[in-house]
Design a protein around this motif. Sequence first.
Motif, PDB file in Angstrom:
ATOM      1  N   LEU A  24      30.291 -21.229  15.240  1.00 52.06           N
ATOM      2  CA  LEU A  24      30.231 -19.911  15.034  1.00 52.06           C
ATOM      3  C   LEU A  24      32.116 -19.647  15.296  1.00 52.06           C
ATOM      4  O   LEU A  24      32.001 -20.417  16.899  1.00 52.06           O
ATOM      5  CB  LEU A  24      29.620 -19.279  15.145  1.00 52.06           C
ATOM      6  CG  LEU A  24      27.900 -19.395  15.271  1.00 52.06           C
ATOM      7  CD1 LEU A  24      26.627 -18.848  15.507  1.00 52.06           C
ATOM      8  CD2 LEU A  24      27.708 -18.917  13.353  1.00 52.06           C
ATOM      9  N   THR A  29      38.835 -17.114  21.316  1.00 52.79           N
ATOM     10  CA  THR A  29      39.264 -16.886  23.243  1.00 52.79           C
ATOM     11  C   THR A  29      38.593 -18.789  23.967  1.00 52.79           C
ATOM     12  O   THR A  29      39.032 -19.248  24.731  1.00 52.79           O
ATOM     13  CB  THR A  29      39.547 -15.930  24.346  1.00 52.79           C
ATOM     14  OG1 THR A  29      38.092 -16.013  24.172  1.00 52.79           O
ATOM     15  CG2 THR A  29      40.323 -15.519  22.720  1.00 52.79           C
ATOM     16  N   THR A  96      34.621 -11.564  23.094  1.00 48.00           N
ATOM     17  CA  THR A  96      33.260 -11.058  23.470  1.00 48.00           C
ATOM     18  C   THR A  96      32.190 -11.496  24.308  1.00 48.00           C
ATOM     19  O   THR A  96      32.633 -12.459  24.654  1.00 48.00           O
ATOM     20  CB  THR A  96      33.394 -10.608  21.549  1.00 48.00           C
ATOM     21  OG1 THR A  96      32.666 -12.607  21.314  1.00 48.00           O
ATOM     22  CG2 THR A  96      33.837 -10.761  20.527  1.00 48.00           C
TER      23      THR A  96
HETATM   24  C1  FAD Z   1      43.703 -17.797  29.070  1.00 48.37           C
HETATM   25  C2  FAD Z   1      42.039 -17.635  28.964  1.00 48.37           C
HETATM   26  C3  FAD Z   1      41.960 -16.847  30.292  1.00 48.37           C
HETATM   27  C4  FAD Z   1      40.181 -16.246  30.346  1.00 48.37           C
HETATM   28  N1  FAD Z   1      39.497 -15.967  31.281  1.00 48.37           N
HETATM   29  C5  FAD Z   1      38.055 -15.363  31.352  1.00 48.37           C
HETATM   30  C6  FAD Z   1      38.100 -14.902  32.526  1.00 48.37           C
HETATM   31  O1  FAD Z   1      38.144 -14.442  33.423  1.00 48.37           O
HETATM   32  N2  FAD Z   1      36.611 -14.689  32.513  1.00 48.37           N
HETATM   33  C7  FAD Z   1      35.888 -15.506  31.061  1.00 48.37           C
HETATM   34  O2  FAD Z   1      34.627 -15.242  32.010  1.00 48.37           O
HETATM   35  N3  FAD Z   1      35.986 -15.890  29.944  1.00 48.37           N
HETATM   36  C8  FAD Z   1      37.282 -15.922  30.743  1.00 48.37           C
HETATM   37  N4  FAD Z   1      37.780 -16.282  29.277  1.00 48.37           N
HETATM   38  C9  FAD Z   1      36.997 -17.289  28.085  1.00 48.37           C
HETATM   39  C10 FAD Z   1      36.997 -16.703  27.101  1.00 48.37           C
HETATM   40  O3  FAD Z   1      37.846 -15.504  27.214  1.00 48.37           O
HETATM   41  C11 FAD Z   1      35.439 -15.382  27.161  1.00 48.37           C
HETATM   42  O4  FAD Z   1      34.517 -16.915  27.870  1.00 48.37           O
HETATM   43  C12 FAD Z   1      35.501 -15.131  25.783  1.00 48.37           C
HETATM   44  O5  FAD Z   1      33.956 -13.673  26.477  1.00 48.37           O
HETATM   45  C13 FAD Z   1      34.426 -16.105  24.928  1.00 48.37           C
HETATM   46  O6  FAD Z   1      34.071 -14.671  23.826  1.00 48.37           O
HETATM   47  P1  FAD Z   1      35.018 -15.269  22.359  1.00 48.37           P
HETATM   48  O7  FAD Z   1      34.871 -14.027  21.392  1.00 48.37           O
HETATM   49  O8  FAD Z   1      36.835 -15.633  22.180  1.00 48.37           O
HETATM   50  O9  FAD Z   1      34.131 -16.883  22.170  1.00 48.37           O
HETATM   51  P2  FAD Z   1      34.699 -17.783  21.329  1.00 48.37           P
HETATM   52  O10 FAD Z   1      35.644 -18.400  21.631  1.00 48.37           O
HETATM   53  O11 FAD Z   1      35.130 -17.419  19.574  1.00 48.37           O
HETATM   54  O12 FAD Z   1      33.391 -18.393  21.140  1.00 48.37           O
HETATM   55  C14 FAD Z   1      32.341 -19.063  22.499  1.00 48.37           C
HETATM   56  C15 FAD Z   1      31.667 -20.065  22.071  1.00 48.37           C
HETATM   57  O13 FAD Z   1      30.352 -18.692  21.507  1.00 48.37           O
HETATM   58  C16 FAD Z   1      29.890 -19.313  20.376  1.00 48.37           C
HETATM   59  N5  FAD Z   1      29.699 -17.811  19.919  1.00 48.37           N
HETATM   60  C17 FAD Z   1      30.861 -16.542  19.177  1.00 48.37           C
HETATM   61  N6  FAD Z   1      29.608 -15.903  18.763  1.00 48.37           N
HETATM   62  C18 FAD Z   1      28.934 -16.203  18.451  1.00 48.37           C
HETATM   63  C19 FAD Z   1      27.505 -15.525  18.489  1.00 48.37           C
HETATM   64  N7  FAD Z   1      27.440 -14.146  17.674  1.00 48.37           N
HETATM   65  N8  FAD Z   1      26.382 -16.223  18.414  1.00 48.37           N
HETATM   66  C20 FAD Z   1      26.636 -18.173  18.677  1.00 48.37           C
HETATM   67  N9  FAD Z   1      27.330 -18.527  19.163  1.00 48.37           N
HETATM   68  C21 FAD Z   1      28.393 -17.562  19.210  1.00 48.37           C
HETATM   69  C22 FAD Z   1      30.918 -20.324  19.668  1.00 48.37           C
HETATM   70  O14 FAD Z   1      30.628 -20.574  18.675  1.00 48.37           O
HETATM   71  C23 FAD Z   1      31.561 -21.092  21.008  1.00 48.37           C
HETATM   72  O15 FAD Z   1      31.143 -22.014  20.845  1.00 48.37           O
HETATM   73  C24 FAD Z   1      39.114 -17.178  29.370  1.00 48.37           C
HETATM   74  C25 FAD Z   1      40.018 -17.913  28.484  1.00 48.37           C
HETATM   75  C26 FAD Z   1      41.284 -17.413  28.171  1.00 48.37           C
HETATM   76  C27 FAD Z   1      41.064 -18.839  26.815  1.00 48.37           C
END
Ligand code: FAD
Length: 268
Positions: A24, A29, A96
Motif C-alpha cells: 500500500l 515518504t 499521512t
Molecule cells: C526526510 C524525512 C523526514 C521524516 N520525518 C519524520 C518525522 O519527523 N516524524 C515522523 O514520525 N516521521 C517522519 N518521517 C517518516 C514519514 O514521513 C512518516 O512516517 C509519514 O507519516 C509516512 O506517511 P506516508 O503517507 O508517506 O506513508 P507511506 O510511505 O506511503 O507508507 C508507509 C507504510 O504504511 C503503509 N500504509 C500507508 N497507508 C496505509 C493504509 N491506509 N493502510 C495500511 N497501510 C498503509 C505502507 O504500505 C507502508 O508500509 C520522515 C520521512 C522522511 C523521508
Amino acid sequence: MEITRPTSLVEALEARAEDPGADLLAGGTDLMVEVNFGHSRPEHVIALRRIAELAQIEDNRIGAGVTWARLEKSNHRGLAQLARTVGSPQIRAAGTIGGNIGTSSPAGDGLPWLAAIDAEIEVASKERGSRKLLWSDFFTGVKRNALGPDEVIVAAVLPEHVPQNQEFAKIGQRSAMVISTVSACVVRDDDGSVRVALGSVAPTPVRARQAEALIAENPNPNESVLDEFARTVSAEVSPITDHRSTESYRRHAAGVLARRLLERCLAR
Ligand SMILES: Cc1cc2nc3c(=O)[nH]c(=O)nc-3n(C[C@H](O)[C@H](O)[C@H](O)COP(=O)(O)OP(=O)(O)OC[C@H]3O[C@@H](n4cnc5c(N)ncnc54)[C@H](O)[C@@H]3O)c2cc1C
C-alpha cells in the motif's frame, strides 16, 4: 512494477483481497525511502491517494490519508504540535497519519498522541469488513502491527471525550528534520488526571501508567511529586542504545520531557 489506483475504499479492499502481497502506498515518504535504499522491491503497489474517503476528518475520526500538513491546523493541540515537527513542509504535504501508523516505527511521532488519547485504529478488509483495535492492540513491536495482509488502515478513531489540555514534544539530535530520540505526549483532563505516552523508548508507544497513578493521587503536584513523577516515567520506559542515542540518555530524557509537558499542562 504494477500500480493499481483505486478511487474508492471498496476498490482498494478488492485490490488488496486479490493480491495481499501488494504494497500500500499513501504519501510514500516511508515506503519510497525503503525502495530507494533497495530494502524493498514492490512488484505491485496499491496507491491510496485518490481515495477521498480516506482523506476525511470528522469530529471523532481522522482518515488514514490525512496529511500532516492538514493536521498542523488540528484543534487537538498535541496533534497540531506533533504534526508541525514531522520532517519538512514537503514531507508534511505528502506524509499521512495512516502511513505513520502503517510503518509502526517506535519513532513515529503520531503514535504517542494516539496512545495518550486512547485512540483506536480502524482497519477494513473485503472479507471481514471493518474492525477497530485499541492502539495498544494494534502496535505489536518494532515496525510490526496487527494489520492483516488483506486489510487497509481506514482511520484513527478518537474516543468520545478527548481532553483538550494536551502537550507534545520530542527530542532529537538537531532541532528540525529529525527522527525522535524521545517523544512524549501528556494530556490532562478536567478532573486533574493525566495520561502520559512516550515514543522511541520501547518497541511500541508506551503509557507511563505508574506515573499517571501518581498524579491521580496528587492532581496538584508540588516539586517533590514532580521529581518523583519524572523518576517514575524514567523507570517505566525500556529504551535501547542505538546509533541515535543511549539507553541511559533516553531513560533520563523521557522523565525530563514528560515532567516539562506536565508542567505546561498544569500552567494552562
Ligand atoms: C526526510 C524525512 C523526514 C521524516 N520525518 C519524520 C518525522 O519527523 N516524524 C515522523 O514520525 N516521521 C517522519 N518521517 C517518516 C514519514 O514521513 C512518516 O512516517 C509519514 O507519516 C509516512 O506517511 P506516508 O503517507 O508517506 O506513508 P507511506 O510511505 O506511503 O507508507 C508507509 C507504510 O504504511 C503503509 N500504509 C500507508 N497507508 C496505509 C493504509 N491506509 N493502510 C495500511 N497501510 C498503509 C505502507 O504500505 C507502508 O508500509 C520522515 C520521512 C522522511 C523521508
